[in-house]
Design a protein around this motif. Structure first.
Motif, mmCIF file in Angstrom:
data_model
loop_
_atom_site.group_PDB
_atom_site.id
_atom_site.type_symbol
_atom_site.label_atom_id
_atom_site.label_comp_id
_atom_site.label_asym_id
_atom_site.label_seq_id
_atom_site.Cartn_x
_atom_site.Cartn_y
_atom_site.Cartn_z
ATOM 1 N N GLY A 13 -8.157 -10.360 40.115
ATOM 2 C CA GLY A 13 -8.802 -9.816 38.935
ATOM 3 C C GLY A 13 -9.442 -8.462 39.146
ATOM 4 O O GLY A 13 -9.369 -7.595 38.272
ATOM 5 N N ASP A 14 -10.082 -8.266 40.303
ATOM 6 C CA ASP A 14 -10.735 -6.991 40.573
ATOM 7 C C ASP A 14 -9.921 -6.085 41.481
ATOM 8 O O ASP A 14 -10.389 -5.027 41.894
ATOM 9 N N GLY A 15 -8.696 -6.487 41.812
ATOM 10 C CA GLY A 15 -7.821 -5.640 42.629
ATOM 11 C C GLY A 15 -8.079 -5.689 44.109
ATOM 12 O O GLY A 15 -7.431 -4.964 44.873
ATOM 13 N N SER A 16 -9.002 -6.546 44.559
ATOM 14 C CA SER A 16 -9.369 -6.566 45.976
ATOM 15 C C SER A 16 -8.423 -7.390 46.834
ATOM 16 O O SER A 16 -8.439 -7.280 48.057
ATOM 17 N N VAL A 17 -7.617 -8.247 46.210
ATOM 18 C CA VAL A 17 -6.653 -9.080 46.930
ATOM 19 C C VAL A 17 -5.264 -8.824 46.361
ATOM 20 O O VAL A 17 -5.074 -8.839 45.143
ATOM 21 N N VAL A 18 -4.313 -8.572 47.252
ATOM 22 C CA VAL A 18 -2.931 -8.317 46.850
ATOM 23 C C VAL A 18 -2.032 -9.272 47.623
ATOM 24 O O VAL A 18 -2.272 -9.544 48.804
ATOM 25 N N VAL A 19 -0.990 -9.781 46.975
ATOM 26 C CA VAL A 19 -0.039 -10.668 47.651
ATOM 27 C C VAL A 19 1.374 -10.157 47.448
ATOM 28 O O VAL A 19 1.647 -9.374 46.546
ATOM 29 N N GLY A 20 2.280 -10.634 48.313
ATOM 30 C CA GLY A 20 3.673 -10.224 48.204
ATOM 31 C C GLY A 20 4.494 -10.746 49.357
ATOM 32 O O GLY A 20 4.235 -11.830 49.891
ATOM 33 N N ALA A 45 5.207 -14.592 48.329
ATOM 34 C CA ALA A 45 4.110 -14.828 47.397
ATOM 35 C C ALA A 45 4.401 -14.065 46.114
ATOM 36 O O ALA A 45 4.829 -12.908 46.154
ATOM 37 N N THR A 46 4.182 -14.716 44.975
ATOM 38 C CA THR A 46 4.503 -14.090 43.694
ATOM 39 C C THR A 46 3.280 -13.811 42.826
ATOM 40 O O THR A 46 3.339 -12.946 41.955
ATOM 41 N N ALA A 47 2.192 -14.549 43.031
ATOM 42 C CA ALA A 47 1.001 -14.363 42.197
ATOM 43 C C ALA A 47 -0.221 -14.887 42.923
ATOM 44 O O ALA A 47 -0.121 -15.679 43.866
ATOM 45 N N VAL A 48 -1.401 -14.452 42.463
ATOM 46 C CA VAL A 48 -2.664 -14.879 43.054
ATOM 47 C C VAL A 48 -3.662 -15.106 41.930
ATOM 48 O O VAL A 48 -3.618 -14.439 40.890
ATOM 49 N N SER A 49 -4.541 -16.076 42.111
ATOM 50 C CA SER A 49 -5.556 -16.363 41.100
ATOM 51 C C SER A 49 -6.503 -15.176 40.946
ATOM 52 O O SER A 49 -6.604 -14.319 41.829
ATOM 53 N N LEU A 50 -7.213 -15.121 39.813
ATOM 54 C CA LEU A 50 -8.095 -13.997 39.545
ATOM 55 C C LEU A 50 -9.167 -13.837 40.619
ATOM 56 O O LEU A 50 -9.570 -12.721 40.946
#
Length: 398
Positions: free
Chosen positions: A197-204, A238-243
């Motif tokens: 939600g705040d851009g601090s965690v990215v997945v892929g 990884a395709t998505a991450v919770s807010l």
């Protein structure tokens, strides 16, 4: 004189009002199409309350990103110039939308290549720029809940790397997991596919010494590998991450799917846990996750919804049997669920409509907590009625 009304009488209006509110909240909507082109649309992102949906559609413009609202319907967003130069050959698609629905990201063609974009009502579609020594093939894959961070993948001389973009930093190379042979840079690959939600965690996903592997990135730790499911050949994404950044979803390979894809849910406490697959299917892929990680959607031959209580279920069956939307779904086949809203109530995806065309859709379902409240209310109501009947019987016997 004091009149003692049975609690069941007092509860009944409350229960009926709550039930009516929920029944009105149920809905399944085909998102439609734009004029021209073949009839085909797909939904890829949804705002927190389900009021805004984004995706792509074939239109007279070409293949075009769209933004849909309940009041305004589907509106094409154009592209970054190709559509103006070559009418009917424009290209763009919207991959994600901010929590409030005001900011959209995706990929669009320009006269110099494919570029990631950020769209708002005020600015329209704006390119996020190019990368040094690149060939200008850039994909915008996801946007943070606040709309300030965009992530994706970029091609720098045939080496793809994940990027994180903000207006202050521009497009920043996120690097790769350890273990890729340095003598062959073409094996270097990473892509960012989800952001918190705040851009601090990215997945892929990134290449690693073990193979393609899901990652979770933070400023403090950089790229951290998430491993893979037990058994099968090694490979996870990884395709998505919770807010809140605590729950990651995607797909890996496992023995239970005979080395094919299986959806997973990852947390720091439990690691990567496989979600299984629907009966009769061979694979599953998780595409979206709610704000707290409790609801996951994806594809297992058909669209699925997952929660910890019921596990993985056929979404179309749930909508028809549990929520009474069978008539709205007549003739539909829900192929894939691509995203879920923060509150878990709005699910979007792609399906085949009654006319046999591909069409994006939006399903609105009630909050689980509301069902629990009504369940208890109904239980209390029926329990009180039963108790009153027993008391009346005892009274007669006395």
């Amino acid at each position: 004189m004091t009149i003692h009304r049975p609690l069941s009488i007092l509860l009944t209006p409350l229960v009926l009002c709550a039930c009516n509110a929920i029944l009105q909240a149920y809905s399944f909507i085909g998102l439609g199409d734009l004029p021209g082109g073949r009839n085909s649309s797909s939904a890829y992102g949804v705002s927190s309350n389900g009021a805004v949906v984004v995706g792509s559609v074939d239109s007279s413009f070409g293949h075009e990103a769209f933004r849909w609202t309940r009041s305004g319907g589907m509106v094409g967003l154009g592209d970054l110039g190709i559509g103006d130069l070559f009418p009917g050959n424009g290209f763009s698609f919207a991959a994600g939308v901010s929590v409030d629905g005001s900011v959209v990201t995706g990929t669009a063609h320009s006269p110099t290549g494919s570029e990631a974009f950020r769209w708002t009502q005020a600015t329209g579609m704006v390119s996020l720029g190019d990368i040094p020594d690149g060939i200008n093939f850039i994909l915008g894959n996801a946007i943070s809940g606040d709309g300030l961070v965009v992530v994706g993948e970029a091609d720098a001389n045939y080496t793809f790397y994940a990027f994180r973009w903000t207006s202050e930093t521009g497009m920043v190379n996120m690097g790769f997991l350890d273990g890729v042979p340095p003598e062959d840079p073409t094996l270097d690959y990473s892509a960012a596919t989800g952001v918190s939600g705040d851009g601090s965690v990215v997945v892929g996903q990134s290449n690693s010494g073990a193979g393609g592997q899901a990652f979770r990135w933070t400023t403090e730790d950089g790229l951290v590998p998430l491993g893979d499911l037990p058994g099968g050949r090694f490979g996870s994404r990884a395709t998505a991450v919770s807010l809140d950044g605590q729950v990651v979803v995607g797909h890996g390979t496992s023995l239970s799917t005979r080395y094919l894809d299986e959806a997973f849910r990852w947390t720091s406490a439990d690691g990567m846990v496989g979600l299984g697959k629907l009966s009769g299917s061979t694979t599953s892929i998780a595409n979206g996750v709610s704000e707290d990680g409790s609801i996951i959607v994806g594809k297992s031959e058909v669209a699925f919804v997952w929660d910890s209580l019921y596990g993985m279920r056929n979404l179309q069956s749930v909508l028809a049997n549990d929520f009474g939307l069978g008539s709205s779904l007549t003739g539909w086949s829900l192929v894939e669920a691509t995203a879920v809203s923060a509150d878990g109530r709005a699910i979007v995806g792609f399906g085949i409509n009654p006319a046999g065309d591909g069409e994006g859709w939006l399903a609105i379902i009630p909050e689980p907590s509301t069902f629990t409240l009504i369940g208890f209310s109904l239980f209390g109501l029926f329990g009180l009625r039963k108790t009153n009947k027993m008391r009346m019987s005892i009274g007669r016997e006395d």
